[in-house]
Design a protein around this motif. Structure first.
Motif, PDB file in Angstrom:
ATOM      1  N   GLU A 150     -93.527  20.428  23.164  1.00 14.62           N
ATOM      2  CA  GLU A 150     -94.099  20.068  24.463  1.00 14.62           C
ATOM      3  C   GLU A 150     -95.585  20.399  24.546  1.00 14.62           C
ATOM      4  OE1 GLU A 150     -93.163  18.366  26.855  1.00 14.62           O
ATOM      5  OE2 GLU A 150     -90.985  18.275  26.886  1.00 14.62           O
ATOM      6  N   LYS A 151     -96.041  21.371  23.751  1.00 17.39           N
ATOM      7  CA  LYS A 151     -97.441  21.782  23.814  1.00 17.39           C
ATOM      8  C   LYS A 151     -98.384  20.727  23.231  1.00 17.39           C
ATOM      9  CE  LYS A 151     -96.430  26.745  23.691  1.00 17.39           C
ATOM     10  NZ  LYS A 151     -96.594  28.021  22.945  1.00 17.39           N
ATOM     11  N   VAL A 152     -97.910  19.929  22.288  1.00 14.21           N
ATOM     12  CA  VAL A 152     -98.763  18.891  21.702  1.00 14.21           C
ATOM     13  C   VAL A 152     -98.491  17.527  22.338  1.00 14.21           C
ATOM     14  CG1 VAL A 152     -98.974  20.136  19.534  1.00 14.21           C
ATOM     15  CG2 VAL A 152     -97.193  18.415  19.767  1.00 14.21           C
ATOM     16  N   ASN A 153     -97.532  17.473  23.248  1.00 11.02           N
ATOM     17  CA  ASN A 153     -97.208  16.265  23.985  1.00 11.02           C
ATOM     18  C   ASN A 153     -98.150  16.152  25.181  1.00 11.02           C
ATOM     19  OD1 ASN A 153     -95.935  14.067  25.202  1.00 11.02           O
ATOM     20  ND2 ASN A 153     -94.262  15.289  26.048  1.00 11.02           N
ATOM     21  N   ASN A 154     -98.764  14.989  25.362  1.00  9.16           N
ATOM     22  CA  ASN A 154     -99.609  14.748  26.530  1.00  9.16           C
ATOM     23  C   ASN A 154     -98.683  14.513  27.722  1.00  9.16           C
ATOM     24  OD1 ASN A 154    -101.249  13.584  28.571  1.00  9.16           O
ATOM     25  ND2 ASN A 154    -102.706  12.840  27.045  1.00  9.16           N
ATOM     26  N   LEU A 155     -98.382  15.585  28.448  1.00  9.72           N
ATOM     27  CA  LEU A 155     -97.384  15.520  29.508  1.00  9.72           C
ATOM     28  C   LEU A 155     -97.815  14.595  30.641  1.00  9.72           C
ATOM     29  CD1 LEU A 155     -96.338  19.286  29.680  1.00  9.72           C
ATOM     30  CD2 LEU A 155     -94.992  17.386  28.771  1.00  9.72           C
ATOM     31  N   THR A 156     -99.097  14.599  30.970  1.00  8.31           N
ATOM     32  CA  THR A 156     -99.579  13.720  32.042  1.00  8.31           C
ATOM     33  C   THR A 156     -99.356  12.260  31.688  1.00  8.31           C
ATOM     34  OG1 THR A 156    -101.259  15.335  32.687  1.00  8.31           O
ATOM     35  CG2 THR A 156    -101.579  13.064  33.426  1.00  8.31           C
ATOM     36  N   LEU A 157     -99.734  11.904  30.481  1.00 13.89           N
ATOM     37  CA  LEU A 157     -99.549  10.522  30.025  1.00 13.89           C
ATOM     38  C   LEU A 157     -98.062  10.178  29.938  1.00 13.89           C
ATOM     39  CD1 LEU A 157    -100.432   7.825  28.903  1.00 13.89           C
ATOM     40  CD2 LEU A 157    -100.944   8.940  26.713  1.00 13.89           C
ATOM     41  N   ALA A 158     -97.261  11.091  29.420  1.00 16.57           N
ATOM     42  CA  ALA A 158     -95.822  10.845  29.304  1.00 16.57           C
ATOM     43  C   ALA A 158     -95.194  10.609  30.669  1.00 16.57           C
ATOM     44  CB  ALA A 158     -95.143  12.013  28.593  1.00 16.57           C
ATOM     45  N   LYS A 160     -96.754   9.592  33.456  1.00 18.23           N
ATOM     46  CA  LYS A 160     -97.262   8.347  34.038  1.00 18.23           C
ATOM     47  C   LYS A 160     -96.550   7.137  33.430  1.00 18.23           C
ATOM     48  CE  LYS A 160    -101.907   9.813  35.442  1.00 18.23           C
ATOM     49  NZ  LYS A 160    -101.683   9.497  36.865  1.00 18.23           N
ATOM     50  N   PHE A 161     -96.347   7.166  32.104  1.00 20.83           N
ATOM     51  CA  PHE A 161     -95.688   6.024  31.472  1.00 20.83           C
ATOM     52  C   PHE A 161     -94.211   5.958  31.857  1.00 20.83           C
ATOM     53  CE2 PHE A 161     -93.143   4.179  28.053  1.00 20.83           C
ATOM     54  CZ  PHE A 161     -93.671   2.895  28.058  1.00 20.83           C
ATOM     55  N   THR A 162     -93.547   7.098  31.886  1.00 21.99           N
ATOM     56  CA  THR A 162     -92.129   7.129  32.246  1.00 21.99           C
ATOM     57  C   THR A 162     -91.920   6.572  33.650  1.00 21.99           C
ATOM     58  OG1 THR A 162     -91.757   9.049  30.821  1.00 21.99           O
ATOM     59  CG2 THR A 162     -90.108   8.607  32.508  1.00 21.99           C
ATOM     60  N   TRP A 167     -88.406   4.264  32.802  1.00 23.79           N
ATOM     61  CA  TRP A 167     -87.799   4.499  31.485  1.00 23.79           C
ATOM     62  C   TRP A 167     -86.293   4.729  31.592  1.00 23.79           C
ATOM     63  CZ3 TRP A 167     -89.794   3.550  26.917  1.00 23.79           C
ATOM     64  CH2 TRP A 167     -89.182   4.090  25.775  1.00 23.79           C
ATOM     65  N   ASN A 168     -85.554   4.039  30.757  1.00 26.97           N
ATOM     66  CA  ASN A 168     -84.095   4.140  30.738  1.00 26.97           C
ATOM     67  C   ASN A 168     -83.689   5.551  30.292  1.00 26.97           C
ATOM     68  OD1 ASN A 168     -81.319   3.918  30.168  1.00 26.97           O
ATOM     69  ND2 ASN A 168     -81.526   1.761  29.606  1.00 26.97           N
ATOM     70  N   THR A 169     -82.975   6.273  31.128  1.00 20.52           N
ATOM     71  CA  THR A 169     -82.604   7.660  30.817  1.00 20.52           C
ATOM     72  C   THR A 169     -81.576   7.765  29.694  1.00 20.52           C
ATOM     73  OG1 THR A 169     -80.948   7.625  32.593  1.00 20.52           O
ATOM     74  CG2 THR A 169     -83.133   8.494  33.139  1.00 20.52           C
ATOM     75  N   LEU A 170     -81.002   6.641  29.275  1.00 20.92           N
ATOM     76  CA  LEU A 170     -80.107   6.665  28.111  1.00 20.92           C
ATOM     77  C   LEU A 170     -80.907   6.808  26.814  1.00 20.92           C
ATOM     78  CD1 LEU A 170     -77.602   3.796  29.046  1.00 20.92           C
ATOM     79  CD2 LEU A 170     -77.171   6.266  29.124  1.00 20.92           C
ATOM     80  N   LEU A 171     -82.188   6.514  26.879  1.00 19.94           N
ATOM     81  CA  LEU A 171     -83.049   6.599  25.701  1.00 19.94           C
ATOM     82  C   LEU A 171     -83.687   7.985  25.609  1.00 19.94           C
ATOM     83  CD1 LEU A 171     -84.919   3.197  26.115  1.00 19.94           C
ATOM     84  CD2 LEU A 171     -82.853   3.635  24.795  1.00 19.94           C
ATOM     85  N   PHE A 226     -99.551  -1.630  30.554  1.00 18.25           N
ATOM     86  CA  PHE A 226     -99.848  -0.228  30.857  1.00 18.25           C
ATOM     87  C   PHE A 226    -101.239   0.142  30.364  1.00 18.25           C
ATOM     88  CE2 PHE A 226     -99.728   4.337  29.769  1.00 18.25           C
ATOM     89  CZ  PHE A 226     -99.374   4.862  31.004  1.00 18.25           C
ATOM     90  N   GLU A 227    -101.949   0.971  31.139  1.00 19.48           N
ATOM     91  CA  GLU A 227    -103.283   1.437  30.758  1.00 19.48           C
ATOM     92  C   GLU A 227    -103.461   2.880  31.196  1.00 19.48           C
ATOM     93  OE1 GLU A 227    -108.009   0.219  31.347  1.00 19.48           O
ATOM     94  OE2 GLU A 227    -106.404  -1.169  31.932  1.00 19.48           O
ATOM     95  N   TYR A 228    -104.138   3.672  30.366  1.00 23.40           N
ATOM     96  CA  TYR A 228    -104.383   5.085  30.675  1.00 23.40           C
ATOM     97  C   TYR A 228    -105.779   5.457  30.205  1.00 23.40           C
ATOM     98  CZ  TYR A 228    -103.951  10.197  30.484  1.00 23.40           C
ATOM     99  OH  TYR A 228    -104.144  11.550  30.644  1.00 23.40           O
ATOM    100  N   ASN A 229    -106.642   5.841  31.128  1.00 23.99           N
ATOM    101  CA  ASN A 229    -108.024   6.233  30.803  1.00 23.99           C
ATOM    102  C   ASN A 229    -108.726   5.205  29.921  1.00 23.99           C
ATOM    103  OD1 ASN A 229    -107.729   8.538  32.316  1.00 23.99           O
ATOM    104  ND2 ASN A 229    -107.544   9.930  30.575  1.00 23.99           N
TER     105      ASN A 229
END
Length: 288
Positions: A150-158, A160-162, A167-171, A226-229
């Motif tokens: 989780e520390k190397v995961n861009n949580l904000t981007l994740a 926003k995209f979810t 996002w399908n919670t089965l995935l 989708f677009e981010y920054n």
């Protein structure tokens, strides 16, 4: 100090790591990675000297010299599961004393550049162009099996995209990891930069509908819009997120650069891409 047991890190009778069959001295600090074993020979054809040539399963490794730079060309096969094997064993070769089965006191960093072929998702990513995976989205969940994922995961981007994609919670929960910025800027100079979707399959997970229906039929449209920054999804492939994520956790530097051979936006495909891929190889060897 922890001693790593044989079931945690298998080592062959000759002292090589289990899957790659490499010895520590056979690995260069600079590694050019690709999925197809046949491409390893193509990369090595540009070497001035070959020191070592080995193949085990889908993993082919050739270490040699290119203009006085010692480089290992290595095939990792297809998919994030293979990257888990390759990255763990490369890191072990660099940073584990395989005889004592203990972490070495001095860290040895690796520079890892993956080159591959890919499908473009945008009209500004035409067939024949090169895309640098500035950020990669993983759909496989691999990163979450490791402490610190989780520390190397861009949580904000994740997040926003979810939310944007519903996002399908089965995935598996998507994760987003940046490549090494200096490496991406230097090797990817003049190339297209953006977000890469690392799918956990070639057909359904990339929105391909052959005979089986899709649970996420609007996936490609959502990725395209989708677009981010200022960054957009540029392409599909299957390994960049695992490479970027594991490299960051381990302390190595990594980036993925792909040649676009399919236009998912236009429905086109080019299977005759040899010359363009050769040019990508030479650029990477010059800049690594």
């Amino acid at each position: 100090m922890r001693t790593i047991s044989p079931d945690q890190l298998p080592i062959n009778a000759d002292g090589s790591v289990f899957h790659l069959h490499l010895l520590p001295e056979q690995l260069a600090d600079k590694v050019v990675m690709m999925g197809d074993p046949a491409r390893v020979g193509k990369v090595a054809s540009f070497f001035d000297k070959v020191e070592f040539d080995q193949q085990s399963r889908e993993f082919r490794m050739i270490t040699g010299l290119y203009k006085e730079k010692r480089i290992t060309a290595l095939s990792h096969g297809i998919g994030c599961d293979n990257l888990d094997i390759v990255m763990t064993e490369l890191d072990a070769l660099a940073n584990i004393d395989l005889e004592k089965r203990q972490v070495k006191p001095d860290f040895r960093p690796l520079t890892l550049v993956r080159i591959g072929t890919s499908g473009g998702l945008q009209p500004f990513v035409p067939i024949g162009s090169y895309v640098v995976s500035e950020i990669s989205m993983g759909m496989d969940g691999l990163l979450f099996f490791y402490e610190g994922g989780e520390k190397v995961n861009n949580l904000t981007l994740a997040e926003k995209f979810t939310e944007y994609s519903h996002w399908n919670t089965l995935l598996a929960k998507p994760y987003f990891v940046s490549s090494d910025k200096e490496l991406a800027d230097r090797i990817g100079e003049g190339m297209i930069k953006g977000i890469t979707c690392s799918a956990n399959g070639f057909y359904g997970p990339q929105g391909r509908h052959v005979r089986l229906g899709l649970t996420f039929p609007d996936q490609n449209l959502l990725l395209e819009s989708f677009e981010y920054n200022g960054l957009k999804f540029c392409n599909y492939e299957m390994e960049s997120a695992a490479l970027a994520g594991l490299a960051k956790l381990m302390g190595h530097r990594a980036v993925t650069i792909c040649l676009i051979i399919a236009g998912r936006y236009t429905g086109e495909m080019n299977t005759e891409y040899k010359g363009s891929f050769d040019s990508l190889i030479t650029q990477v060897l010059e800049r690594i």
